[in-house]
Design a protein around this motif. Structure first.
Motif, PDB file in Angstrom:
ATOM      1  N   MET A 180     -10.370  12.340   3.864  1.00 36.54           N
ATOM      2  CA  MET A 180      -9.404  11.695   5.031  1.00 36.54           C
ATOM      3  C   MET A 180     -10.501  10.962   5.924  1.00 36.54           C
ATOM      4  SD  MET A 180      -6.189  12.990   7.131  1.00 36.54           S
ATOM      5  CE  MET A 180      -5.307  13.055   5.794  1.00 36.54           C
ATOM      6  N   ILE A 181     -10.087   9.625   6.236  1.00 31.85           N
ATOM      7  CA  ILE A 181     -11.031   9.232   7.158  1.00 31.85           C
ATOM      8  C   ILE A 181     -10.674   9.547   8.622  1.00 31.85           C
ATOM      9  CG2 ILE A 181     -11.560   6.846   8.280  1.00 31.85           C
ATOM     10  CD1 ILE A 181     -11.068   5.621   5.222  1.00 31.85           C
ATOM     11  N   ASN A 182     -11.504   9.866   9.404  1.00 28.70           N
ATOM     12  CA  ASN A 182     -11.114  10.065  10.932  1.00 28.70           C
ATOM     13  C   ASN A 182     -10.867   8.840  11.776  1.00 28.70           C
ATOM     14  OD1 ASN A 182     -11.001  10.987  13.425  1.00 28.70           O
ATOM     15  ND2 ASN A 182     -12.739  12.501  13.546  1.00 28.70           N
ATOM     16  N   ASP A 183     -10.075   8.499  11.996  1.00 31.63           N
ATOM     17  CA  ASP A 183      -9.734   7.041  12.869  1.00 31.63           C
ATOM     18  C   ASP A 183      -9.482   7.411  14.283  1.00 31.63           C
ATOM     19  OD1 ASP A 183      -9.766   5.080  10.431  1.00 31.63           O
ATOM     20  OD2 ASP A 183      -7.874   5.836   9.787  1.00 31.63           O
ATOM     21  N   ALA A 184      -9.807   8.518  14.880  1.00 31.18           N
ATOM     22  CA  ALA A 184      -9.660   8.403  16.332  1.00 31.18           C
ATOM     23  C   ALA A 184     -10.146   7.331  17.110  1.00 31.18           C
ATOM     24  CB  ALA A 184     -10.534   9.884  16.477  1.00 31.18           C
ATOM     25  N   ASN A 185     -11.243   6.645  16.570  1.00 29.57           N
ATOM     26  CA  ASN A 185     -11.660   5.758  17.420  1.00 29.57           C
ATOM     27  C   ASN A 185     -11.738   4.389  16.766  1.00 29.57           C
ATOM     28  OD1 ASN A 185     -12.647   7.479  19.753  1.00 29.57           O
ATOM     29  ND2 ASN A 185     -14.336   8.136  18.402  1.00 29.57           N
ATOM     30  N   ASN A 186     -11.205   4.261  15.621  1.00 31.42           N
ATOM     31  CA  ASN A 186     -11.211   2.940  14.882  1.00 31.42           C
ATOM     32  C   ASN A 186      -9.827   2.200  15.199  1.00 31.42           C
ATOM     33  OD1 ASN A 186     -13.589   3.906  13.286  1.00 31.42           O
ATOM     34  ND2 ASN A 186     -12.236   4.739  11.909  1.00 31.42           N
ATOM     35  N   ILE A 187      -9.992   0.956  15.136  1.00 30.42           N
ATOM     36  CA  ILE A 187      -8.839   0.193  14.957  1.00 30.42           C
ATOM     37  C   ILE A 187      -8.319   0.110  13.471  1.00 30.42           C
ATOM     38  CG2 ILE A 187      -7.852  -2.369  15.129  1.00 30.42           C
ATOM     39  CD1 ILE A 187     -10.055  -2.847  17.024  1.00 30.42           C
ATOM     40  N   VAL A 188      -7.052   0.742  13.387  1.00 33.91           N
ATOM     41  CA  VAL A 188      -6.640   0.706  12.204  1.00 33.91           C
ATOM     42  C   VAL A 188      -5.473  -0.347  12.051  1.00 33.91           C
ATOM     43  CG1 VAL A 188      -5.275   2.161  10.506  1.00 33.91           C
ATOM     44  CG2 VAL A 188      -6.669   3.313  12.041  1.00 33.91           C
ATOM     45  N   LEU A 189      -5.848  -1.218  10.886  1.00 34.15           N
ATOM     46  CA  LEU A 189      -5.275  -2.491  10.888  1.00 34.15           C
ATOM     47  C   LEU A 189      -4.449  -2.642   9.497  1.00 34.15           C
ATOM     48  CD1 LEU A 189      -4.973  -4.817  12.874  1.00 34.15           C
ATOM     49  CD2 LEU A 189      -6.765  -6.162  11.474  1.00 34.15           C
ATOM     50  N   ALA A 190      -3.181  -2.557   9.368  1.00 31.68           N
ATOM     51  CA  ALA A 190      -2.329  -2.894   8.292  1.00 31.68           C
ATOM     52  C   ALA A 190      -1.714  -4.142   8.037  1.00 31.68           C
ATOM     53  CB  ALA A 190      -1.297  -1.635   8.021  1.00 31.68           C
ATOM     54  N   VAL A 191      -2.200  -5.081   6.981  1.00 31.08           N
ATOM     55  CA  VAL A 191      -1.579  -6.325   6.968  1.00 31.08           C
ATOM     56  C   VAL A 191      -0.565  -6.401   5.678  1.00 31.08           C
ATOM     57  CG1 VAL A 191      -2.492  -8.634   6.725  1.00 31.08           C
ATOM     58  CG2 VAL A 191      -3.887  -6.935   7.925  1.00 31.08           C
ATOM     59  N   MET A 192       0.699  -7.136   6.128  1.00 31.21           N
ATOM     60  CA  MET A 192       1.701  -7.301   5.138  1.00 31.21           C
ATOM     61  C   MET A 192       2.124  -8.795   5.315  1.00 31.21           C
ATOM     62  SD  MET A 192       3.861  -3.886   5.985  1.00 31.21           S
ATOM     63  CE  MET A 192       3.752  -4.287   8.019  1.00 31.21           C
ATOM     64  N   GLY A 193       2.636  -9.267   4.160  1.00 31.41           N
ATOM     65  CA  GLY A 193       3.020 -10.494   3.982  1.00 31.41           C
ATOM     66  C   GLY A 193       3.144 -10.985   2.661  1.00 31.41           C
ATOM     67  N   ALA A 194       4.131 -12.161   2.333  1.00 28.55           N
ATOM     68  CA  ALA A 194       4.451 -12.614   1.054  1.00 28.55           C
ATOM     69  C   ALA A 194       3.060 -12.950   0.422  1.00 28.55           C
ATOM     70  CB  ALA A 194       5.286 -13.885   1.138  1.00 28.55           C
ATOM     71  N   VAL A 195       3.122 -13.061  -1.032  1.00 30.56           N
ATOM     72  CA  VAL A 195       1.939 -13.608  -1.800  1.00 30.56           C
ATOM     73  C   VAL A 195       1.478 -15.072  -1.278  1.00 30.56           C
ATOM     74  CG1 VAL A 195       3.390 -14.190  -3.573  1.00 30.56           C
ATOM     75  CG2 VAL A 195       0.760 -13.396  -3.800  1.00 30.56           C
ATOM     76  N   GLY A 196       0.301 -15.057  -1.328  1.00 28.47           N
ATOM     77  CA  GLY A 196      -0.226 -16.479  -0.854  1.00 28.47           C
ATOM     78  C   GLY A 196      -0.345 -16.794   0.449  1.00 28.47           C
ATOM     79  N   ASN A 197      -0.032 -15.856   1.414  1.00 30.71           N
ATOM     80  CA  ASN A 197       0.035 -16.194   2.617  1.00 30.71           C
ATOM     81  C   ASN A 197      -1.206 -16.053   3.579  1.00 30.71           C
ATOM     82  OD1 ASN A 197       2.731 -17.382   2.808  1.00 30.71           O
ATOM     83  ND2 ASN A 197       3.619 -15.632   4.083  1.00 30.71           N
ATOM     84  N   GLY A 198      -2.311 -15.444   2.713  1.00 28.57           N
ATOM     85  CA  GLY A 198      -3.726 -15.392   3.378  1.00 28.57           C
ATOM     86  C   GLY A 198      -3.896 -14.109   4.011  1.00 28.57           C
ATOM     87  N   LYS A 199      -3.223 -12.970   3.319  1.00 25.64           N
ATOM     88  CA  LYS A 199      -3.513 -11.356   3.804  1.00 25.64           C
ATOM     89  C   LYS A 199      -4.965 -11.166   3.709  1.00 25.64           C
ATOM     90  CE  LYS A 199      -0.394  -9.743   1.549  1.00 25.64           C
ATOM     91  NZ  LYS A 199      -1.437  -8.830   0.872  1.00 25.64           N
ATOM     92  N   SER A 200      -5.386 -11.350   2.377  1.00 23.49           N
ATOM     93  CA  SER A 200      -6.663 -10.949   1.971  1.00 23.49           C
ATOM     94  C   SER A 200      -7.758 -11.830   2.524  1.00 23.49           C
ATOM     95  CB  SER A 200      -6.607 -10.952   0.288  1.00 23.49           C
ATOM     96  OG  SER A 200      -6.030  -9.917  -0.111  1.00 23.49           O
ATOM     97  N   SER A 201      -7.488 -12.772   2.675  1.00 21.76           N
ATOM     98  CA  SER A 201      -8.536 -14.196   3.480  1.00 21.76           C
ATOM     99  C   SER A 201      -8.795 -13.695   4.851  1.00 21.76           C
ATOM    100  CB  SER A 201      -8.092 -15.402   3.076  1.00 21.76           C
ATOM    101  OG  SER A 201      -8.146 -15.751   1.883  1.00 21.76           O
ATOM    102  N   THR A 202      -7.526 -13.010   5.480  1.00 19.72           N
ATOM    103  CA  THR A 202      -7.645 -12.826   6.919  1.00 19.72           C
ATOM    104  C   THR A 202      -8.631 -11.619   6.912  1.00 19.72           C
ATOM    105  OG1 THR A 202      -5.761 -13.950   7.501  1.00 19.72           O
ATOM    106  CG2 THR A 202      -6.347 -12.228   8.754  1.00 19.72           C
ATOM    107  N   LEU A 203      -8.528 -10.486   6.013  1.00 14.21           N
ATOM    108  CA  LEU A 203      -9.106  -9.452   6.275  1.00 14.21           C
ATOM    109  C   LEU A 203     -10.827  -9.640   6.014  1.00 14.21           C
ATOM    110  CD1 LEU A 203      -7.083  -6.916   4.495  1.00 14.21           C
ATOM    111  CD2 LEU A 203      -7.232  -7.464   7.100  1.00 14.21           C
TER     112      LEU A 203
END
Length: 263
Positions: free
Chosen positions: A1-24
């Protein structure tokens, strides 16, 4: 398990083709997440990594999550939610921000997308919205003047996109909205400025929650279980939440049944 105490944890959601993966990929300046235009969804499973936030250099580490496409052409959205919950339950310190990604050229928030947001609200509770950032992609520099009318309409304080979401979900607060370009991110100052606005929006929602990441009783209940009991609890929770949304019962009942049948 990743220790995210000091990390920014970003979950990206959206419709296919909207650019989620490109943004990451832009955030970390690596082609790590598969992106592209296709008939079917590109993100078939959840991918994640921990990297430095590089666009721009902000001196922070980010745990980024690329989730399966919502409203994709395979109609597997309920299974996708199950996959997301399976991932979120492993996060030790919660989620800094849920980034909802839309394409500036397709700004209609249709009933299906609204139902998916209702499902998240049912599962995670209304506090989920305090950690939401709304992003519009494909706002490229050479198209900015042409898109100003769209941007003005989206940000209108009376009838704008965020205001409409505020009214539909009866929110006590309005999520921040950011316009992004994923074009030429290595050299474009315009793109860097866009992603600085994204970083500031993410920080603002975390600071608005007293610098605490999002967690909820559902996640706590998930973590109190293990094995098949844990899986069954997740599925039954999704099933109950889906049943409370009439439109989703019609459009997604088969998907729910498919999830439940494998448990």
């Amino acid at each position: 398990m990743i220790n995210d105490a000091n990390n920014i944890v970003l979950a990206v959601m959206g419709a296919v083709g909207n650019g989620k993966s490109s943004t990451l990929n832009s955030i970390i300046q690596e082609p790590l997440f598969q992106s592209g235009r296709s008939i079917g969804p590109v993100t078939q499973r959840i991918g994640s990594c921990v990297r430095n936030w590089k666009l721009p250099e902000v001196g922070r580490t980010v745990h980024i999550v690329d989730t399966p496409g919502m409203c994709d052409s395979t109609y597997k959205d309920v299974e996708n939610v199950h996959l997301m919950v399976e991932f979120f339950k492993t996060l030790s310190h919660g989620v800094s921000a849920f980034v909802l990604v839309f394409n500036i050229h397709n700004t209609r928030l249709d009933e299906y997308t609204k139902n998916m947001l209702r499902l998240f609200e049912k599962l995670l509770g209304p506090q989920f919205w305090k950690h939401v950032v709304i992003v519009f992609t494909h706002v490229d520099e050479d198209q900015r003047d042409y898109l100003e009318e769209n941007i003005d309409a989206l940000t209108d304080p009376v009838e704008g996109f965020v205001r409409v979401i505020h009214q539909w979900f009866q929110l006590q607060y309005q999520p921040p909205i950011v316009f992004l370009s994923n074009r030429d991110t290595r050299y474009s100052q315009y793109a860097r400025d866009c992603f600085m606005e994204l970083f500031q929006a993410v920080v603002s929602v975390e600071e608005g929650a007293r610098r605490e990441k999002f967690t909820c009783s559902f996640f706590q209940e998930v973590n109190n279980r293990a094995g098949i009991v844990q899986d069954n609890f997740i599925v039954q929770s999704i099933r109950s939440a889906t049943a409370s949304i009439p439109q989703m019962i019609q459009s997604g009942s088969r998907a729910v049944a498919n999830v439940c049948s494998v448990m």
